[in-house]
Each structure stands twice: as structure tokens, then as C-alpha cells.
Design a protein around this motif. Structure first.
Motif, PDB file in Angstrom:
ATOM      1  N   VAL A 169       0.828  -1.205   0.000  1.00 40.08           N
ATOM      2  CA  VAL A 169       0.000   0.000   0.000  1.00 40.08           C
ATOM      3  C   VAL A 169       0.863   1.255   0.000  1.00 40.08           C
ATOM      4  CG1 VAL A 169      -1.608   1.364   1.376  1.00 40.08           C
ATOM      5  CG2 VAL A 169      -2.032  -1.048   1.026  1.00 40.08           C
ATOM      6  N   ALA A 170       1.949   1.239   0.774  1.00 41.28           N
ATOM      7  CA  ALA A 170       2.824   2.417   0.852  1.00 41.28           C
ATOM      8  C   ALA A 170       3.494   2.703  -0.485  1.00 41.28           C
ATOM      9  CB  ALA A 170       3.878   2.210   1.943  1.00 41.28           C
ATOM     10  N   PHE A 171       4.119   1.651  -1.079  1.00 39.91           N
ATOM     11  CA  PHE A 171       4.957   1.878  -2.260  1.00 39.91           C
ATOM     12  C   PHE A 171       4.202   1.724  -3.582  1.00 39.91           C
ATOM     13  CE2 PHE A 171       8.181   0.807   0.957  1.00 39.91           C
ATOM     14  CZ  PHE A 171       9.020   1.892   0.805  1.00 39.91           C
ATOM     15  N   TRP A 172       3.079   0.992  -3.579  1.00 39.55           N
ATOM     16  CA  TRP A 172       2.316   0.796  -4.810  1.00 39.55           C
ATOM     17  C   TRP A 172       1.158   1.784  -4.918  1.00 39.55           C
ATOM     18  CZ3 TRP A 172       3.496  -2.359  -8.853  1.00 39.55           C
ATOM     19  CH2 TRP A 172       2.513  -2.555  -9.823  1.00 39.55           C
ATOM     20  N   GLY A 173       0.652   2.207  -3.764  1.00 40.16           N
ATOM     21  CA  GLY A 173      -0.518   3.070  -3.786  1.00 40.16           C
ATOM     22  C   GLY A 173      -0.286   4.481  -3.288  1.00 40.16           C
ATOM     23  N   LEU A 174       0.059   4.620  -2.005  1.00 39.41           N
ATOM     24  CA  LEU A 174       0.089   5.940  -1.378  1.00 39.41           C
ATOM     25  C   LEU A 174       1.155   6.874  -1.966  1.00 39.41           C
ATOM     26  CD1 LEU A 174      -0.414   4.881   2.353  1.00 39.41           C
ATOM     27  CD2 LEU A 174      -2.100   5.969   0.853  1.00 39.41           C
ATOM     28  N   ILE A 175       2.395   6.402  -2.016  1.00 39.52           N
ATOM     29  CA  ILE A 175       3.490   7.272  -2.479  1.00 39.52           C
ATOM     30  C   ILE A 175       3.316   7.683  -3.947  1.00 39.52           C
ATOM     31  CG2 ILE A 175       5.985   7.388  -2.909  1.00 39.52           C
ATOM     32  CD1 ILE A 175       6.385   5.772  -0.344  1.00 39.52           C
ATOM     33  N   PRO A 176       3.019   6.735  -4.869  1.00 40.47           N
ATOM     34  CA  PRO A 176       2.791   7.178  -6.255  1.00 40.47           C
ATOM     35  C   PRO A 176       1.663   8.193  -6.388  1.00 40.47           C
ATOM     36  CG  PRO A 176       3.122   4.805  -6.183  1.00 40.47           C
ATOM     37  CD  PRO A 176       3.003   5.261  -4.754  1.00 40.47           C
ATOM     38  N   HIS A 177       0.558   7.981  -5.662  1.00 42.07           N
ATOM     39  CA  HIS A 177      -0.557   8.924  -5.747  1.00 42.07           C
ATOM     40  C   HIS A 177      -0.165  10.287  -5.175  1.00 42.07           C
ATOM     41  CE1 HIS A 177      -3.193   5.605  -6.845  1.00 42.07           C
ATOM     42  NE2 HIS A 177      -4.114   6.496  -7.114  1.00 42.07           N
ATOM     43  N   ALA A 178       0.606  10.283  -4.111  1.00 47.54           N
ATOM     44  CA  ALA A 178       1.039  11.550  -3.518  1.00 47.54           C
ATOM     45  C   ALA A 178       1.885  12.348  -4.505  1.00 47.54           C
ATOM     46  CB  ALA A 178       1.822  11.286  -2.233  1.00 47.54           C
ATOM     47  N   PHE A 179       2.804  11.677  -5.191  1.00 45.37           N
ATOM     48  CA  PHE A 179       3.663  12.372  -6.154  1.00 45.37           C
ATOM     49  C   PHE A 179       2.883  12.814  -7.392  1.00 45.37           C
ATOM     50  CE2 PHE A 179       7.266  10.320  -3.880  1.00 45.37           C
ATOM     51  CZ  PHE A 179       8.003  11.464  -3.645  1.00 45.37           C
ATOM     52  N   GLU A 180       1.839  12.068  -7.759  1.00 45.16           N
ATOM     53  CA  GLU A 180       1.001  12.474  -8.886  1.00 45.16           C
ATOM     54  C   GLU A 180       0.258  13.769  -8.602  1.00 45.16           C
ATOM     55  OE1 GLU A 180      -1.644   9.300  -9.767  1.00 45.16           O
ATOM     56  OE2 GLU A 180      -0.096   7.977 -10.608  1.00 45.16           O
ATOM     57  N   GLU A 181      -0.026  14.007  -7.315  1.00 43.83           N
ATOM     58  CA  GLU A 181      -0.834  15.159  -6.936  1.00 43.83           C
ATOM     59  C   GLU A 181      -0.031  16.456  -6.858  1.00 43.83           C
ATOM     60  OE1 GLU A 181      -4.212  15.341  -6.282  1.00 43.83           O
ATOM     61  OE2 GLU A 181      -4.307  13.316  -7.103  1.00 43.83           O
ATOM     62  N   VAL A 182       1.300  16.360  -6.810  1.00 45.93           N
ATOM     63  CA  VAL A 182       2.128  17.559  -6.646  1.00 45.93           C
ATOM     64  C   VAL A 182       2.936  17.827  -7.918  1.00 45.93           C
ATOM     65  CG1 VAL A 182       2.312  17.217  -4.166  1.00 45.93           C
ATOM     66  CG2 VAL A 182       4.075  16.274  -5.653  1.00 45.93           C
ATOM     67  N   GLY A 183       3.381  19.048  -8.051  1.00 45.66           N
ATOM     68  CA  GLY A 183       4.216  19.410  -9.180  1.00 45.66           C
ATOM     69  C   GLY A 183       5.661  19.009  -8.953  1.00 45.66           C
ATOM     70  N   VAL A 184       6.473  19.205  -9.985  1.00 39.73           N
ATOM     71  CA  VAL A 184       7.883  18.829  -9.916  1.00 39.73           C
ATOM     72  C   VAL A 184       8.600  19.576  -8.797  1.00 39.73           C
ATOM     73  CG1 VAL A 184      10.065  18.812 -11.191  1.00 39.73           C
ATOM     74  CG2 VAL A 184       7.930  18.301 -12.383  1.00 39.73           C
ATOM     75  N   THR A 185       8.198  20.815  -8.555  1.00 38.33           N
ATOM     76  CA  THR A 185       8.877  21.621  -7.532  1.00 38.33           C
ATOM     77  C   THR A 185       8.587  21.124  -6.116  1.00 38.33           C
ATOM     78  OG1 THR A 185       7.019  23.174  -7.499  1.00 38.33           O
ATOM     79  CG2 THR A 185       8.855  23.663  -8.986  1.00 38.33           C
ATOM     80  N   GLN A 186       7.547  20.282  -5.960  1.00 38.43           N
ATOM     81  CA  GLN A 186       7.161  19.808  -4.628  1.00 38.43           C
ATOM     82  C   GLN A 186       7.647  18.390  -4.326  1.00 38.43           C
ATOM     83  OE1 GLN A 186       5.505  21.707  -2.247  1.00 38.43           O
ATOM     84  NE2 GLN A 186       5.990  23.311  -3.729  1.00 38.43           N
ATOM     85  N   ILE A 187       8.420  17.798  -5.242  1.00 32.49           N
ATOM     86  CA  ILE A 187       8.872  16.421  -5.036  1.00 32.49           C
ATOM     87  C   ILE A 187       9.782  16.328  -3.816  1.00 32.49           C
ATOM     88  CG2 ILE A 187      10.317  14.580  -5.989  1.00 32.49           C
ATOM     89  CD1 ILE A 187       9.152  15.177  -8.706  1.00 32.49           C
ATOM     90  N   GLN A 188      10.734  17.243  -3.698  1.00 30.43           N
ATOM     91  CA  GLN A 188      11.655  17.181  -2.561  1.00 30.43           C
ATOM     92  C   GLN A 188      10.955  17.438  -1.230  1.00 30.43           C
ATOM     93  OE1 GLN A 188      15.108  19.778  -2.810  1.00 30.43           O
ATOM     94  NE2 GLN A 188      16.389  18.176  -1.921  1.00 30.43           N
ATOM     95  N   PRO A 189      10.081  18.464  -1.120  1.00 34.60           N
ATOM     96  CA  PRO A 189       9.341  18.632   0.140  1.00 34.60           C
ATOM     97  C   PRO A 189       8.492  17.418   0.498  1.00 34.60           C
ATOM     98  CG  PRO A 189       9.197  20.625  -1.177  1.00 34.60           C
ATOM     99  CD  PRO A 189       9.835  19.583  -2.048  1.00 34.60           C
ATOM    100  N   LEU A 190       7.902  16.766  -0.515  1.00 33.78           N
ATOM    101  CA  LEU A 190       7.083  15.598  -0.247  1.00 33.78           C
ATOM    102  C   LEU A 190       7.946  14.428   0.243  1.00 33.78           C
ATOM    103  CD1 LEU A 190       4.118  14.749  -0.368  1.00 33.78           C
ATOM    104  CD2 LEU A 190       4.544  13.843  -2.651  1.00 33.78           C
TER     105      LEU A 190
END
Length: 283
Positions: free
Chosen positions: A51-72
Motif C-alpha cells: 500500500v505504501a509503495f504501490w498506492g500511497l506514495i505514487p498517488h502523492a507524487f502524482e498530486e504535486v508538481g515537480v517543484t514539490q517532489i523534494q518537500p514531499l
């Protein structure tokens, strides 16, 4: 289907129903319960990691822009550190093996040898579970507000790791002097905070869409921490080849189940969207 209704149903699945499922183990002999519990821990490890690596993390990164990858990414790291600190403070404590500094050591049959007040250990379990379940409800709601299929697999993963935890908690409460009826009552009461957390999050997080990826990041931190810090060390206590192979097989089974459910939930959601679009077009 109404999103709030889904959140209530699946937070109940992750909370109350997991307690009721775990209560079945109260009917089993101690030796049988001790043999079954490690298999549930192995399966829950795979489910949480998936759930963490297949679901939550990919969806979280999909929701943010490139500039927010490091803060996320930083939020995931801070989440892991936060859960470590909480566990150090004995607020977020999971006793899957039945042996820890808070609740006392147990022998191979699951009988406890407390180093302090039995009642104090039981109270700590109830308080800790209430806080833990409330946070689980918030995380499930955040997942549903992001994507329905993500909410479904997140709630199932919560239930997967709650069942073996609740079995351990039942054993601790019984050893602390609670009757079976009282142990079940207090565990169900604590599990209701999952629904409370989900409902409150639905009304508050809906206006904070930009914050949802960070709640997903915290959820992934929670699942990763539980799997790596609590569950996996328990599995390493048995090192024989047969047990190790069983553990690996069950971990992969947990992963495969979550990946499969993620795909099924995705198909169901797509069918629902297509049906709604067809209905609107026909009307």
C-alpha cells in the motif's frame, strides 16, 4: 455512492471489524493462537509495504508538481522520524510478538511477565490504540478524498495489520486482569475512534486539497514504519529455513493481494465513471 458513506463503511472495516475478527482468536487455545499469529504478521508486512509503495506514495507524487517532489520526500522522512519518537514516548506501541518494555515479556506460550503494574499496561494499550485508530481514520479519509480505489486498498491494509495487533492487545488486556468481555468492550470502544477520525477528516480535509498529498505521505510513513520497525523484527526471531520460506511466501501474498485489489478497485471505479457518463449523456 456518497463519499462520506464510503469513508464510514471502510473506517469501520479498518477498525471495528478488525477487532471483531481478532476476537475470534480468544476462542482458540494459547498454543494454537501462538502458531497462527506469526503468519498474520508476515501477511500484514507485505500488505503494508504494498500500500505504501504501490498506492500511497505514487498517488502523492502524482498530486504535486515537480517543484514539490523534494518537500514531499522530506515529509515521508519526517513522518518516519515522528513515528519513531511517538513509539519512544510509548504512545504508538504495537506488541505483535507479545514482548516489549511497556507490556512486559512473554514466554513462548504468550503468557506475560509484567515488570510493572498490570493495570497500567492495559490502560496504555487502550489509550495507545485509541490514538492510533483515530490517525488511521484520518489517513483512510485522506486516501478516499484523493482516489476511491486508493481509499479501499488503504482501509484493507489497515485491517490487515490491525488484526494481528489486536490479537496481541487482547492477550495483554487479559493478562492485565480484564475479563474477556471487558477486553472486547474496550477494544471495540477504542476502534470507534477510527470512524471519528475519518468523519472529522472528511469535513476538514475537503477544504485542504493541497495538503492531501502530505497526508498520504504521512500515511505511507506510518505503514512503512510499522512494517519495518515493528513487524519485520518479529519475523527475524525465527531463522529456520522452513519458517523463513513461509514468511517470504506470506509477505509476497500480502503484496500480491493489495496489488490485485488496487487493480480491481480501479476497474470498479472506471465502470462507475463510465456508467455515470452514459447516464448523463442519455438524459
Amino acid at each position: 455512492m456518497n463519499l462520506l458513506f464510503l469513508i464510514v463503511i471502510f473506517t469501520a472495516l479498518g477498525g471495528v471489524l478488525s477487532v471483531l475478527a481478532a476476537s475470534v482468536f480468544l476462542l482458540l487455545p494459547d498454543d494454537t493462537r501462538a502458531k497462527i499469529l506469526p503468519h498474520g504478521v508476515s501477511f500484514a508486512t507485505g500488505a503494508l509495504l504494498a500500500v505504501a509503495f504501490w498506492g500511497l506514495i505514487p498517488h502523492a507524487f502524482e498530486e504535486v508538481g515537480v517543484t514539490q517532489i523534494q518537500p514531499l520526500s522530506g515529509a515521508i522522512m519526517l513522518g518516519l522520524l515522528m513515528f519513531f519518537i511517538l513509539e519512544k514516548l510509548l504512545i504508538w506501541r504495537h506488541c505483535h510478538s507479545g514482548s516489549c518494555e511497556v507490556h512486559g515479556d512473554t514466554d513462548e506460550h504468550g503468557h506475560g511477565h509484567s515488570h510493572g503494574s498490570h493495570k497500567s499496561a492495559g490502560t496504555m494499550i487502550i489509550i495507545g490504540d485509541s490514538i492510533h485508530n483515530f490517525v488511521d481514520g484520518v489517513l483512510i479519509a485522506a486516501a478516499f478524498l484523493t482516489d476511491v480505489k486508493l481509499g479501499i486498498v488503504t482501509s484493507l491494509a489497515v485491517a490487515a495489520h490491525e488484526i494481528p495487533q489486536e490479537v496481541g492487545d487482547f492477550a495483554i488486556l487479559l493478562h492485565s486482569g480484564y475479563s474477556k468481555a471487558k477486553a472486547l468492550f474496550y477494544n471495540v470502544l477504542a476502534s470507534l475512534t477510527t470512524i471519528v477520525g475519518g468523519v472529522l477528516a472528511y469535513y476538514s480535509l475537503g477544504d485542504l486539497q493541497d495538503s492531501l498529498p502530505y497526508f498520504l505521505a504521512m500515511a505511507s510513513s506510518s505503514f512503512i514504519y510499522i512494517a519495518v520497525a515493528d513487524l519485520i523484527p518479529t519475523l527475524h526471531k525465527k531463522t529456520d529455513i522452513k519458517t523463513s520460506l513461509q514468511q517470504i511466501a506470506l509477505i509476497f501474498a500480502g503484496i500480491c493481494l493489495i496489488v490485485s485489489l488496487h487493480g480491481v478497485a480501479h476497474d470498479i471505479q472506471l465502470d462507475g465513471v463510465e456508467n455515470e457518463a452514459t447516464h448523463q449523456h442519455s438524459s
